[in-house]
Scaffold this active site. Structure first.
Site, mmCIF file in Angstrom:
data_model
loop_
_atom_site.group_PDB
_atom_site.id
_atom_site.type_symbol
_atom_site.label_atom_id
_atom_site.label_comp_id
_atom_site.label_asym_id
_atom_site.label_seq_id
_atom_site.Cartn_x
_atom_site.Cartn_y
_atom_site.Cartn_z
ATOM 1 N N ARG A 77 0.852 -1.183 0.000
ATOM 2 C CA ARG A 77 0.000 0.000 0.000
ATOM 3 C C ARG A 77 0.898 1.247 0.000
ATOM 4 N NH1 ARG A 77 -2.636 3.148 4.611
ATOM 5 N NH2 ARG A 77 -3.915 4.564 3.385
ATOM 6 N N HIS A 121 -2.603 11.184 0.600
ATOM 7 C CA HIS A 121 -2.143 10.946 1.974
ATOM 8 C C HIS A 121 -1.472 12.243 2.441
ATOM 9 C CE1 HIS A 121 -0.809 7.585 4.923
ATOM 10 N NE2 HIS A 121 -0.432 8.727 5.484
ATOM 11 N N GLU A 166 -7.220 8.791 6.033
ATOM 12 C CA GLU A 166 -7.504 9.479 7.290
ATOM 13 C C GLU A 166 -7.943 10.933 7.098
ATOM 14 O OE1 GLU A 166 -4.101 9.007 9.837
ATOM 15 O OE2 GLU A 166 -4.249 6.845 9.873
ATOM 16 N N ASN A 292 -7.508 2.114 9.725
ATOM 17 C CA ASN A 292 -6.212 2.228 10.398
ATOM 18 C C ASN A 292 -6.482 2.174 11.889
ATOM 19 O OD1 ASN A 292 -5.256 2.654 7.859
ATOM 20 N ND2 ASN A 292 -4.722 4.802 8.160
ATOM 21 N N TYR A 294 -4.658 1.988 15.749
ATOM 22 C CA TYR A 294 -3.440 2.072 16.565
ATOM 23 C C TYR A 294 -3.713 1.863 18.044
ATOM 24 C CZ TYR A 294 -0.940 3.531 12.460
ATOM 25 O OH TYR A 294 -0.365 3.532 11.218
ATOM 26 N N GLU A 346 -3.633 0.060 8.097
ATOM 27 C CA GLU A 346 -2.467 0.424 8.914
ATOM 28 C C GLU A 346 -2.682 -0.138 10.314
ATOM 29 O OE1 GLU A 346 -1.471 4.602 9.199
ATOM 30 O OE2 GLU A 346 -1.771 4.881 7.035
HETATM 31 O O1 IFM Z 1 2.508 7.744 10.054
HETATM 32 C C1 IFM Z 1 1.136 7.818 10.185
HETATM 33 C C2 IFM Z 1 0.448 7.626 8.843
HETATM 34 O O2 IFM Z 1 0.895 8.544 7.901
HETATM 35 C C3 IFM Z 1 -1.037 7.773 8.985
HETATM 36 N N1 IFM Z 1 -1.532 6.940 10.038
HETATM 37 C C4 IFM Z 1 -0.868 6.970 11.308
HETATM 38 C C5 IFM Z 1 0.614 6.760 11.133
HETATM 39 C C6 IFM Z 1 1.324 6.780 12.496
HETATM 40 O O3 IFM Z 1 1.117 8.004 13.134
#
Ligand code: IFM
Length: 441
Positions: A77, A121, A166, A292, A294, A346
């Protein structure tokens, strides 16, 4: 011992983004982006770091694709730098920029990797910012033209097209807190940006489908579950409100065709200006949703987001490690929305890395992060969530926006001086998981 087997066609990959890895910020006719301008402005990034060179992927993409092969990835990606192909945002094409992506996609395909392309992005052409950026409705139409151009050039080899990565970060970190380019702090502009990004997404989907049939169109959202700190009714309702205010701003227009009531109540007169037909465009059926993931927010009615949960582990970003929240998130949105197939586009963690005397990077905490999240992802699939693939963030250590090079997320360590790459332990582990198509714990 438990075994978590993945479906035979599960798409394993890794992700990057143009500004974070390419470098060559002004080479071969590339135009300036908002991130070039922002990072070149003193005081905006840690240590004044810029993406001018970054991982020099522009010149080293063949080496990087060889690493992807070594890891056994099935998909890669990446994103296109809009000002590299259209330095003025619209109109004149920079042939050398387009040629770069042509060669990149050829090399990805030659390595038997599926290219997953993201159109935007975060690196908007600065010229468009000078004309109002995302606050200006015209930018959405410029995005649609750029999309059609890219599909015409690469649509014969790239099947998977993501409009935006995002949008919430562009709208709120770029235009509300101002910590990201273009560094604006204005609530009205932030929400108008959110709407124009949604509009651009809708127009982009139309452009993808208009330029070529048989392609897949989707969007990537970052979702942070807001979970209550306790079972008390106050914490539960504070968490519900925080979820509604933050996470549904993009989910609702795309998958329900309207903005959430919480947003309308909260913004009042500051609600973005829209035109008839916008929401119908925005809520077109998608072929996939990229998520994504985290971490999560833990919400306490009396204090908002709790900074530190006793006993929890935190990454270098200050983000709590909480893999079960991924499963809960997926199950929740799967029941609340009618969603297309999902890809985790992500997921990853920043930890301090060092090169050991044996020349390796023993990043056991990152490895464990991946393992726990993949297990929870597999459990969510067993719960009935249709997840088709997983992209680790990130293939390479890279430019982490406002934090510059101070945070490392890569499966592969990058020495920014020598540009030497070293596959970390997490990368070697990931390669084994891909090969086995399962995790044994
Ligand atoms: O590095 C970023 C990415 O560009 C977008 N999502 C979160 C990642 C970590 O902060």
């Amino acid at each position: 011992m438990s075994t978590y087997k993945f479906p035979h066609n599960f798409l394993w990959g890794a992700a990057t983004a143009a500004y974070q890895i390419e470098g060559a910020w002004n080479k071969d006719g590339k135009g300036e982006s908002v991130w070039d301008r922002f990072s070149h402005t003193s005081g905006k990034t840690t240590n004044g770091d810029t993406g001018d060179v970054a991982c020099d992927h522009y010149h080293r993409f063949e080496e990087d694709i060889a690493i992807m092969r070594q890891l056994g990835l099935k998909a890669y990606r990446f994103s296109i730098s809009w000002p590299r192909v259209l330095p003025g945002g619209r109109g004149r094409i920079n042939a050398r920029g387009l040629d770069f992506y042509d060669r990149l996609v050829d090399a990805i395909c030659a390595a038997n990797l599926e290219p997953l392309l993201t159109l935007h992005h975060w690196d908007l052409p600065q010229v468009l910012q000078d004309q109002g950026g995302w606050d200006n409705r015209d930018t959405a139409y410029a995005f649609a033209d750029y999309t059609a151009l890219m599909v015409k050039r690469l649509g014969d080899r790239v099947r998977s097209w993501t409009t935006f990565n995002e949008p919430s970060v562009i709208a709120f970190i770029g235009h509300l807190t101002g910590e990201h380019a273009p560094g604006i702090k204005d609530v009205r502009i932030a929400y108008q940006t959110a709407h124009h990004l949604m509009l651009a997404h809708g127009l982009g989907v139309q452009a993808i489908r208009g330029a070529k049939s048989g392609l897949e169109a989707g969007i990537v959202l970052t979702l942070w579950p807001h979970e209550p700190a306790s079972d008390s009714p106050e914490d539960v309702s504070a968490a519900a409100e925080a979820w509604d205010r933050n996470e549904t701003v993009f989910l609702d227009p795309i998958f329900k065709g309207h903005y959430p009531t919480a947003m309308i109540d909260f913004l009042g007169e500051k609600m973005p200006r829209t035109k008839d037909g916008d929401l119908a465009l925005i809520s077109q059926e998608l072929d996939f949703l990229g998520i994504n993931f985290y971490s999560r927010h833990v919400v306490k009615a009396s204090q908002g987001n709790v900074k530190t949960i006793p006993g929890s582990e935190y990454t270098e970003m200050g983000w709590e490690v909480c893999a079960p929240a991924l499963r809960r998130l997926l199950v929740r949105i799967n029941s609340e929305y009618r969603l297309p197939p999902i890809y985790i586009t992500e997921n990853g963690s920043a930890f301090k890395d060092e090169i050991s005397p044996d020349g390796k990077v023993h990043d056991s905490r990152r490895l464990e992060y991946f393992k726990q999240h993949l297990i929870q992802l597999r459990l969510a699939m067993q719960d009935g969530v249709d997840v088709r693939g997983y992209m680790a963030w990130s293939l390479l250590d890279n430019f982490e926006w406002g934090y510059g090079f101070s945070k490392r997320f890569g499966l592969v360590h990058v020495d920014y001086e020598s540009q030497k790459r070293i596959i970390k332990d997490s990368g070697e582990w990931y390669a084994k998981i891909i090969l086995a198509n399962q995790i044994v714990e």
